[in-house]
Design a protein around this motif. Structure first.
Motif, PDB file in Angstrom:
ATOM      1  N   ARG A   1     152.241  55.619  77.780  1.00 30.30           N
ATOM      2  CA  ARG A   1     152.297  56.022  76.376  1.00 30.30           C
ATOM      3  C   ARG A   1     151.917  54.807  75.531  1.00 30.30           C
ATOM      4  O   ARG A   1     152.547  53.748  75.635  1.00 30.30           O
ATOM      5  N   TYR A   2     150.869  54.964  74.697  1.00 27.47           N
ATOM      6  CA  TYR A   2     150.366  53.859  73.883  1.00 27.47           C
ATOM      7  C   TYR A   2     150.145  54.285  72.443  1.00 27.47           C
ATOM      8  O   TYR A   2     149.741  55.414  72.166  1.00 27.47           O
ATOM      9  N   LEU A   3     150.382  53.332  71.536  1.00 25.51           N
ATOM     10  CA  LEU A   3     149.994  53.489  70.147  1.00 25.51           C
ATOM     11  C   LEU A   3     148.693  52.723  69.987  1.00 25.51           C
ATOM     12  O   LEU A   3     148.628  51.529  70.299  1.00 25.51           O
ATOM     13  N   VAL A   4     147.659  53.407  69.536  1.00 27.34           N
ATOM     14  CA  VAL A   4     146.332  52.817  69.385  1.00 27.34           C
ATOM     15  C   VAL A   4     145.951  52.867  67.911  1.00 27.34           C
ATOM     16  O   VAL A   4     146.114  53.903  67.253  1.00 27.34           O
ATOM     17  N   THR A   5     145.470  51.747  67.385  1.00 26.39           N
ATOM     18  CA  THR A   5     144.936  51.742  66.022  1.00 26.39           C
ATOM     19  C   THR A   5     143.445  51.451  66.091  1.00 26.39           C
ATOM     20  O   THR A   5     143.002  50.628  66.888  1.00 26.39           O
ATOM     21  N   LEU A   6     142.694  52.171  65.276  1.00 26.64           N
ATOM     22  CA  LEU A   6     141.242  51.997  65.240  1.00 26.64           C
ATOM     23  C   LEU A   6     140.797  51.914  63.791  1.00 26.64           C
ATOM     24  O   LEU A   6     141.369  52.584  62.924  1.00 26.64           O
ATOM     25  N   GLN A   7     139.758  51.149  63.565  1.00 28.56           N
ATOM     26  CA  GLN A   7     139.110  51.188  62.249  1.00 28.56           C
ATOM     27  C   GLN A   7     137.629  50.901  62.409  1.00 28.56           C
ATOM     28  O   GLN A   7     137.213  50.183  63.315  1.00 28.56           O
ATOM     29  N   ALA A   8     136.862  51.535  61.515  1.00 25.09           N
ATOM     30  CA  ALA A   8     135.402  51.390  61.540  1.00 25.09           C
ATOM     31  C   ALA A   8     134.853  51.887  60.215  1.00 25.09           C
ATOM     32  O   ALA A   8     135.538  52.600  59.479  1.00 25.09           O
TER      33      ALA A   8
ATOM     34  N   SER B   1     149.053  61.582  65.356  1.00 23.29           N
ATOM     35  CA  SER B   1     148.041  60.733  64.740  1.00 23.29           C
ATOM     36  C   SER B   1     148.111  60.776  63.222  1.00 23.29           C
ATOM     37  O   SER B   1     148.660  61.703  62.638  1.00 23.29           O
ATOM     38  N   GLU B   2     147.560  59.757  62.629  1.00 18.77           N
ATOM     39  CA  GLU B   2     147.279  59.687  61.202  1.00 18.77           C
ATOM     40  C   GLU B   2     145.842  59.204  61.093  1.00 18.77           C
ATOM     41  O   GLU B   2     145.493  58.163  61.652  1.00 18.77           O
ATOM     42  N   LEU B   3     145.026  59.959  60.406  1.00 22.58           N
ATOM     43  CA  LEU B   3     143.616  59.616  60.231  1.00 22.58           C
ATOM     44  C   LEU B   3     143.344  59.535  58.739  1.00 22.58           C
ATOM     45  O   LEU B   3     143.691  60.464  57.999  1.00 22.58           O
ATOM     46  N   ARG B   4     142.723  58.455  58.275  1.00 14.70           N
ATOM     47  CA  ARG B   4     142.463  58.282  56.851  1.00 14.70           C
ATOM     48  C   ARG B   4     141.088  57.689  56.613  1.00 14.70           C
ATOM     49  O   ARG B   4     140.579  56.922  57.416  1.00 14.70           O
TER      50      ARG B   4
ATOM     51  N   ILE C   1     136.168  53.076  54.727  1.00 17.44           N
ATOM     52  CA  ILE C   1     136.640  52.678  56.054  1.00 17.44           C
ATOM     53  C   ILE C   1     137.466  53.817  56.643  1.00 17.44           C
ATOM     54  O   ILE C   1     138.319  54.390  55.981  1.00 17.44           O
ATOM     55  N   PHE C   2     137.210  54.136  57.903  1.00 16.59           N
ATOM     56  CA  PHE C   2     137.998  55.104  58.643  1.00 16.59           C
ATOM     57  C   PHE C   2     139.091  54.330  59.368  1.00 16.59           C
ATOM     58  O   PHE C   2     138.818  53.322  60.015  1.00 16.59           O
ATOM     59  N   ALA C   3     140.328  54.782  59.246  1.00 15.18           N
ATOM     60  CA  ALA C   3     141.447  54.153  59.942  1.00 15.18           C
ATOM     61  C   ALA C   3     142.232  55.239  60.663  1.00 15.18           C
ATOM     62  O   ALA C   3     142.457  56.319  60.105  1.00 15.18           O
TER      63      ALA C   3
ATOM     64  N   VAL D   1     133.695  49.867  66.084  1.00 18.39           N
ATOM     65  CA  VAL D   1     135.127  50.171  66.113  1.00 18.39           C
ATOM     66  C   VAL D   1     135.916  48.925  66.516  1.00 18.39           C
ATOM     67  O   VAL D   1     135.601  48.269  67.502  1.00 18.39           O
ATOM     68  N   ALA D   2     136.941  48.621  65.717  1.00 16.59           N
ATOM     69  CA  ALA D   2     137.909  47.579  66.061  1.00 16.59           C
ATOM     70  C   ALA D   2     139.194  48.296  66.440  1.00 16.59           C
ATOM     71  O   ALA D   2     139.594  49.254  65.783  1.00 16.59           O
ATOM     72  N   LEU D   3     139.839  47.843  67.523  1.00 15.28           N
ATOM     73  CA  LEU D   3     141.052  48.537  67.937  1.00 15.28           C
ATOM     74  C   LEU D   3     142.100  47.586  68.453  1.00 15.28           C
ATOM     75  O   LEU D   3     141.806  46.482  68.906  1.00 15.28           O
TER      76      LEU D   3
END
Length: 165
Positions: free
Chosen positions: A3-10, A34-37, A42-44, A69-71
């Protein structure tokens, strides 16, 4: 399953969520939460995933290959539930330090912020800058009145709605 929490932005672009979802699915992952914004171009994303241990490294490699993508990621465990979950909406005149004041009042009572969404808006009739925060907290049942009073103590301009009542 890990189980992982992953953050991404691009930089935001069409099809990015589908690319992420396809990668998770292809590696046997289960998208739990998830939370997508999209904020200022910028997409986070914040994703809670369960992934077979044998597929985790390959999934991360695949996500890292998505253009721009940065994660980050961290292994998680299921949290112990509090007795009560309460949702609030707070509106006040916008001013610097308001998020700090809110979080300080909540933290001082030993209450956990589980979700918070904030935004700047203008009052429809006057154009006065307003701050709005919608948040969920996990707390012990007896803390609800204390929290309400603490948030009202921030200022006379605070309007607070308990959305769980």
């Amino acid at each position: 399953m890990l189980r992982y929490l992953v953050t991404l932005q691009a930089s935001d672009r069409e099809g990015l969520v589908e690319q992420i979802a396809h990668s998770v699915s292809r590696h046997g992952g289960h998208w739990l939460d998830s939370e997508l914004r999209h904020i200022d171009g910028i997409f986070a994303a914040i994703l809670l995933l369960e992934v077979p241990a044998a597929q985790w490294d390959e999934l991360i490699e695949t996500l890292e290959l998505l253009d721009g993508v940065a994660l980050t990621y961290a292994k998680t465990s299921k949290p112990q539930a509090k007795n009560k979950h309460v949702s609030y909406s707070l509106v006040a005149n916008d001013r610097p330090g308001l998020v700090h004041q809110i979080s300080n009042k909540i933290s001082a009572l030993g209450i956990n912020i589980e979700h918070m969404s904030t935004r700047y808006e203008s009052a429809s009739h006057t154009g006065i800058p307003l701050f709005r925060a919608d948040f969920n907290v996990g707390m012990n049942t007896h803390d609800e009145d204390k929290l309400t009073q603490a948030l009202y103590d921030i200022g006379d301009d605070v309007v607070l709605d308990n959305l769980s009542a």
